[in-house]
Motif scaffolding. Structure first.
Motif, PDB file in Angstrom:
ATOM      1  N   ILE B   9       0.842  -1.204   0.000  1.00  0.00           N
ATOM      2  CA  ILE B   9       0.000   0.000   0.000  1.00  0.00           C
ATOM      3  C   ILE B   9       0.879   1.256   0.000  1.00  0.00           C
ATOM      4  O   ILE B   9       0.596   2.227  -0.694  1.00  0.00           O
ATOM      5  CB  ILE B   9      -0.967  -0.019   1.212  1.00  0.00           C
ATOM      6  CG1 ILE B   9      -2.070  -1.060   0.972  1.00  0.00           C
ATOM      7  CG2 ILE B   9      -1.576   1.355   1.462  1.00  0.00           C
ATOM      8  CD1 ILE B   9      -2.924  -1.378   2.178  1.00  0.00           C
ATOM      9  N   LEU B  10       1.958   1.223   0.784  1.00  0.00           N
ATOM     10  CA  LEU B  10       2.841   2.390   0.843  1.00  0.00           C
ATOM     11  C   LEU B  10       3.901   2.365  -0.269  1.00  0.00           C
ATOM     12  O   LEU B  10       4.641   3.335  -0.446  1.00  0.00           O
ATOM     13  CB  LEU B  10       3.535   2.474   2.211  1.00  0.00           C
ATOM     14  CG  LEU B  10       2.639   2.812   3.400  1.00  0.00           C
ATOM     15  CD1 LEU B  10       3.461   2.869   4.678  1.00  0.00           C
ATOM     16  CD2 LEU B  10       1.909   4.138   3.200  1.00  0.00           C
ATOM     17  N   TYR B  25       4.773   7.542   2.988  1.00  0.00           N
ATOM     18  CA  TYR B  25       3.461   7.929   3.513  1.00  0.00           C
ATOM     19  C   TYR B  25       3.152   9.389   3.179  1.00  0.00           C
ATOM     20  O   TYR B  25       2.074   9.713   2.689  1.00  0.00           O
ATOM     21  CB  TYR B  25       3.411   7.722   5.034  1.00  0.00           C
ATOM     22  CG  TYR B  25       2.266   8.467   5.688  1.00  0.00           C
ATOM     23  CD1 TYR B  25       0.957   8.017   5.555  1.00  0.00           C
ATOM     24  CD2 TYR B  25       2.497   9.638   6.403  1.00  0.00           C
ATOM     25  CE1 TYR B  25      -0.098   8.703   6.124  1.00  0.00           C
ATOM     26  CE2 TYR B  25       1.446  10.333   6.983  1.00  0.00           C
ATOM     27  CZ  TYR B  25       0.152   9.860   6.843  1.00  0.00           C
ATOM     28  OH  TYR B  25      -0.885  10.556   7.399  1.00  0.00           O
ATOM     29  N   ARG B  26       4.119  10.264   3.421  1.00  0.00           N
ATOM     30  CA  ARG B  26       3.868  11.697   3.200  1.00  0.00           C
ATOM     31  C   ARG B  26       3.556  11.982   1.732  1.00  0.00           C
ATOM     32  O   ARG B  26       2.681  12.780   1.418  1.00  0.00           O
ATOM     33  CB  ARG B  26       5.076  12.513   3.642  1.00  0.00           C
ATOM     34  CG  ARG B  26       5.145  12.594   5.142  1.00  0.00           C
ATOM     35  CD  ARG B  26       6.097  13.644   5.594  1.00  0.00           C
ATOM     36  NE  ARG B  26       6.002  13.777   7.041  1.00  0.00           N
ATOM     37  CZ  ARG B  26       6.807  14.517   7.758  1.00  0.00           C
ATOM     38  NH1 ARG B  26       7.776  15.192   7.173  1.00  0.00           N
ATOM     39  NH2 ARG B  26       6.641  14.596   9.053  1.00  0.00           N
ATOM     40  N   ILE B  49      -3.866   4.201   3.347  1.00  0.00           N
ATOM     41  CA  ILE B  49      -2.480   4.655   3.503  1.00  0.00           C
ATOM     42  C   ILE B  49      -2.193   4.979   4.972  1.00  0.00           C
ATOM     43  O   ILE B  49      -1.164   4.606   5.532  1.00  0.00           O
ATOM     44  CB  ILE B  49      -2.240   5.912   2.631  1.00  0.00           C
ATOM     45  CG1 ILE B  49      -2.410   5.579   1.148  1.00  0.00           C
ATOM     46  CG2 ILE B  49      -0.887   6.534   2.900  1.00  0.00           C
ATOM     47  CD1 ILE B  49      -2.678   6.794   0.293  1.00  0.00           C
ATOM     48  N   ALA B  50      -3.162   5.684   5.608  1.00  0.00           N
ATOM     49  CA  ALA B  50      -2.980   6.094   7.007  1.00  0.00           C
ATOM     50  C   ALA B  50      -2.931   4.862   7.923  1.00  0.00           C
ATOM     51  O   ALA B  50      -2.109   4.802   8.846  1.00  0.00           O
ATOM     52  CB  ALA B  50      -4.112   7.031   7.428  1.00  0.00           C
ATOM     53  N   ASP B  51      -3.801   3.869   7.649  1.00  0.00           N
ATOM     54  CA  ASP B  51      -3.796   2.631   8.442  1.00  0.00           C
ATOM     55  C   ASP B  51      -2.434   1.942   8.335  1.00  0.00           C
ATOM     56  O   ASP B  51      -1.868   1.482   9.336  1.00  0.00           O
ATOM     57  CB  ASP B  51      -4.885   1.661   7.945  1.00  0.00           C
ATOM     58  CG  ASP B  51      -6.286   2.118   8.348  1.00  0.00           C
ATOM     59  OD1 ASP B  51      -6.385   2.988   9.230  1.00  0.00           O
ATOM     60  OD2 ASP B  51      -7.271   1.612   7.770  1.00  0.00           O
ATOM     61  N   ALA B  52      -1.942   1.880   7.091  1.00  0.00           N
ATOM     62  CA  ALA B  52      -0.656   1.215   6.859  1.00  0.00           C
ATOM     63  C   ALA B  52       0.454   1.940   7.634  1.00  0.00           C
ATOM     64  O   ALA B  52       1.281   1.321   8.314  1.00  0.00           O
ATOM     65  CB  ALA B  52      -0.338   1.208   5.367  1.00  0.00           C
ATOM     66  N   TYR B  53       0.437   3.276   7.565  1.00  0.00           N
ATOM     67  CA  TYR B  53       1.490   4.064   8.222  1.00  0.00           C
ATOM     68  C   TYR B  53       1.407   3.942   9.741  1.00  0.00           C
ATOM     69  O   TYR B  53       2.435   3.794  10.419  1.00  0.00           O
ATOM     70  CB  TYR B  53       1.369   5.517   7.781  1.00  0.00           C
ATOM     71  CG  TYR B  53       2.404   6.429   8.383  1.00  0.00           C
ATOM     72  CD1 TYR B  53       3.766   6.191   8.189  1.00  0.00           C
ATOM     73  CD2 TYR B  53       2.035   7.540   9.139  1.00  0.00           C
ATOM     74  CE1 TYR B  53       4.722   7.023   8.737  1.00  0.00           C
ATOM     75  CE2 TYR B  53       2.985   8.377   9.687  1.00  0.00           C
ATOM     76  CZ  TYR B  53       4.324   8.119   9.489  1.00  0.00           C
ATOM     77  OH  TYR B  53       5.273   8.941  10.032  1.00  0.00           O
ATOM     78  N   LEU B  99      -8.274  -5.456   9.931  1.00  0.00           N
ATOM     79  CA  LEU B  99      -6.864  -5.499  10.319  1.00  0.00           C
ATOM     80  C   LEU B  99      -6.427  -4.180  10.987  1.00  0.00           C
ATOM     81  O   LEU B  99      -5.734  -4.180  12.007  1.00  0.00           O
ATOM     82  CB  LEU B  99      -6.019  -5.773   9.065  1.00  0.00           C
ATOM     83  CG  LEU B  99      -4.564  -6.140   9.282  1.00  0.00           C
ATOM     84  CD1 LEU B  99      -4.428  -7.382  10.132  1.00  0.00           C
ATOM     85  CD2 LEU B  99      -3.868  -6.364   7.940  1.00  0.00           C
ATOM     86  N   ALA B 100      -6.895  -3.052  10.404  1.00  0.00           N
ATOM     87  CA  ALA B 100      -6.504  -1.743  10.946  1.00  0.00           C
ATOM     88  C   ALA B 100      -7.042  -1.556  12.365  1.00  0.00           C
ATOM     89  O   ALA B 100      -6.357  -1.036  13.243  1.00  0.00           O
ATOM     90  CB  ALA B 100      -7.026  -0.634  10.047  1.00  0.00           C
ATOM     91  N   ASP B 101      -8.278  -2.025  12.604  1.00  0.00           N
ATOM     92  CA  ASP B 101      -8.873  -1.887  13.927  1.00  0.00           C
ATOM     93  C   ASP B 101      -8.135  -2.754  14.941  1.00  0.00           C
ATOM     94  O   ASP B 101      -7.971  -2.392  16.095  1.00  0.00           O
ATOM     95  CB  ASP B 101     -10.350  -2.302  13.900  1.00  0.00           C
ATOM     96  CG  ASP B 101     -11.165  -1.405  13.002  1.00  0.00           C
ATOM     97  OD1 ASP B 101     -10.682  -0.297  12.711  1.00  0.00           O
ATOM     98  OD2 ASP B 101     -12.258  -1.801  12.589  1.00  0.00           O
TER      99      ASP B 101
END
Lengths: 108, 319
Positions: B9-10, B25-26, B49-53, B99-101
């Motif tokens: 993802i990143l 990420y940025r 993206i934010a979840d991955a970071y 997964l993110a949760d």
């Protein structure tokens, strides 16, 4: 209009937001908010007075800027710049939308 | 639980260092942040993206993520048997969780345990766009909104849940206006205040009216003779048709104002309705019409382009 008390509030130029309310609702600290005013990114309606009051419609812009700060890890100076540019974009979009409304249908 | 490849993802290698992860990420966040991007899919993409970071920037979470093994994105999988014991708590069910949760919950669970149980947390604020019609804006309306939101359960663990709720929009709305509904956001936990709901009002385009603030604009087609001689014409307004007096000598583009026939404002008063004149000629002329226009052409001394000649004579410099 007391923003914290009312259940439903239109966030427009008629609604006022106190310093404390803006801190509570935006997620900024008091120090950050003062810094943004110092940088000229936010203008109270009554800069000369001790108890600042802001126009209610800036709450949405400030919340967008705070999201950018949190998600992109911006410092306050960059946040101030983002806020100024977001404001300018909002104003330009409002002008474009006003002008589009005045264009005859066939010309749009 | 469905697998998500946070490295993919990143767009970084699995052995990328923290700086490379931050940089990737940025770069992506600048492109897809919903407050910057106009891409309708941007919000969903940014969340990914934010979840991955959030997971990969934290060495502990990254180690836990790496130990889940490698799977195909979207593939159903179960963490290795000892994983829950090592990183989470053993009571956790992996079936209905994102997964993110799960990773957000890891930190939450530990923080809660450190504080010795009960915790207080304000509910989340939600921002959502409500699409309404011009009629809804005039009279006020109730909208039903559907939202997928992260919510904490009684154990302080995050779950993504579908929530559907009704919100009353009072009369006075217009396009782009914002409304704050206090306490209508996410539920607070452990006595924390409920969050707020911020509505962004978007008006459906109308076949006749265009909106500017609380003013409305309407194209008013006129025949050349109505414009020249003046006329009284019927104009549709939000509250039924009205008669509008068109003065003699009206020209195309002229704005005729119908005061207080626009959208109602939130506190008091209404916007105005502007009829913008368009002069329209028949595309197919009858014999009689052609003869009358011909007669007018022959008999009229009117020259709408007189200023062309005057300006050129006055010595407008040629380039």
């Amino acid at each position: 209009m007391e923003l914290r008390q009312a259940d439903v509030v239109w966030l427009d130029a008629h609604c006022e937001c106190s310093f404390a309310e803006l801190v509570q609702l935006s997620g900024l600290s008091e120090a950050e908010l003062r810094e943004l005013v110092d940088y000229g990114a936010l203008a109270p309606k009554n800069p000369q007075e001790a108890e600042w009051v802001f126009s209610g419609d800036i709450l949405v812009t400030v919340r967008a800027a705070v999201r950018l700060r949190d998600d992109l890890e911006l410092d306050t100076q960059t946040l101030a710049l983002a806020l100024t540019l977001i404001n300018r974009i909002h104003n330009l979009e409002a002008k474009i939308s006003d002008l589009q409304a005045q264009l005859p249908h066939r010309l749009r | 639980m469905k697998y998500k490849d946070y490295y993919q993802i990143l767009g970084v290698e699995r052995d990328a260092d923290t700086d490379a992860i931050k940089k990737a990420y940025r770069k992506l966040a600048h492109k897809y942040h919903p407050d910057v991007s106009k891409d309708p899919a941007g919000e969903e993409k940014f969340k990914e993206i934010a979840d991955a970071y959030q997971t990969l920037k934290d060495p502990e979470k990254r180690a836990a993520y790496d130990q889940l093994g490698r799977h195909k994105p979207g593939q159903d999988f179960q963490p290795p048997p000892d994983w829950a014991k090592q990183f989470g708590d053993t009571q956790f069910s992996f079936d209905d969780v994102d997964l993110a949760d799960l990773f957000a919950g890891l930190a939450g669970g530990r923080r809660q345990a450190g504080q010795g149980g009960g915790f207080k947390m304000p509910g989340q604020d939600y921002e959502i766009t409500a699409h309404i019609t011009l009629d809804d804006a005039c009279r006020g309306t109730t909208v039903e909104l559907n939202l997928t939101v992260p919510e904490y359960d009684q154990h302080g663990r995050l779950h993504r849940v579908e929530r559907s709720f009704k919100a009353r929009i009072p009369k006075g709305a217009t396009d782009g206006q914002r409304l704050r509904l206090r306490g209508k956001g996410g539920k607070g936990v452990g006595g924390g205040a409920d969050g707020d709901l911020y509505l962004n009002i978007a008006l459906h385009p109308h076949a006749l009216y265009r909106v500017s603030g609380h003013d409305l604009y309407l194209d008013l087609p006129l025949t050349p003779w109505e414009a020249a001689l003046g006329a009284v014409v019927e104009v549709p307004t939000l509250n039924g048709p009205v008669h509008l007096k068109v003065p003699p000598g009206t020209h195309a583009g002229q704005k005729l104002r119908l005061a207080r026939r626009g959208l109602p404002k939130p506190t008091s008063g209404e916007g105005d309705l502007y009829a913008i004149v368009q002069i329209v000629v028949p595309t197919v002329l009858s014999e009689r019409e052609r003869a009358l226009f011909k007669e007018l052409a022959d008999g009229s001394t009117f020259n709408p382009r007189g200023h062309f000649e005057r300006e050129m004579k006055n010595g407008t410099p040629a380039s």
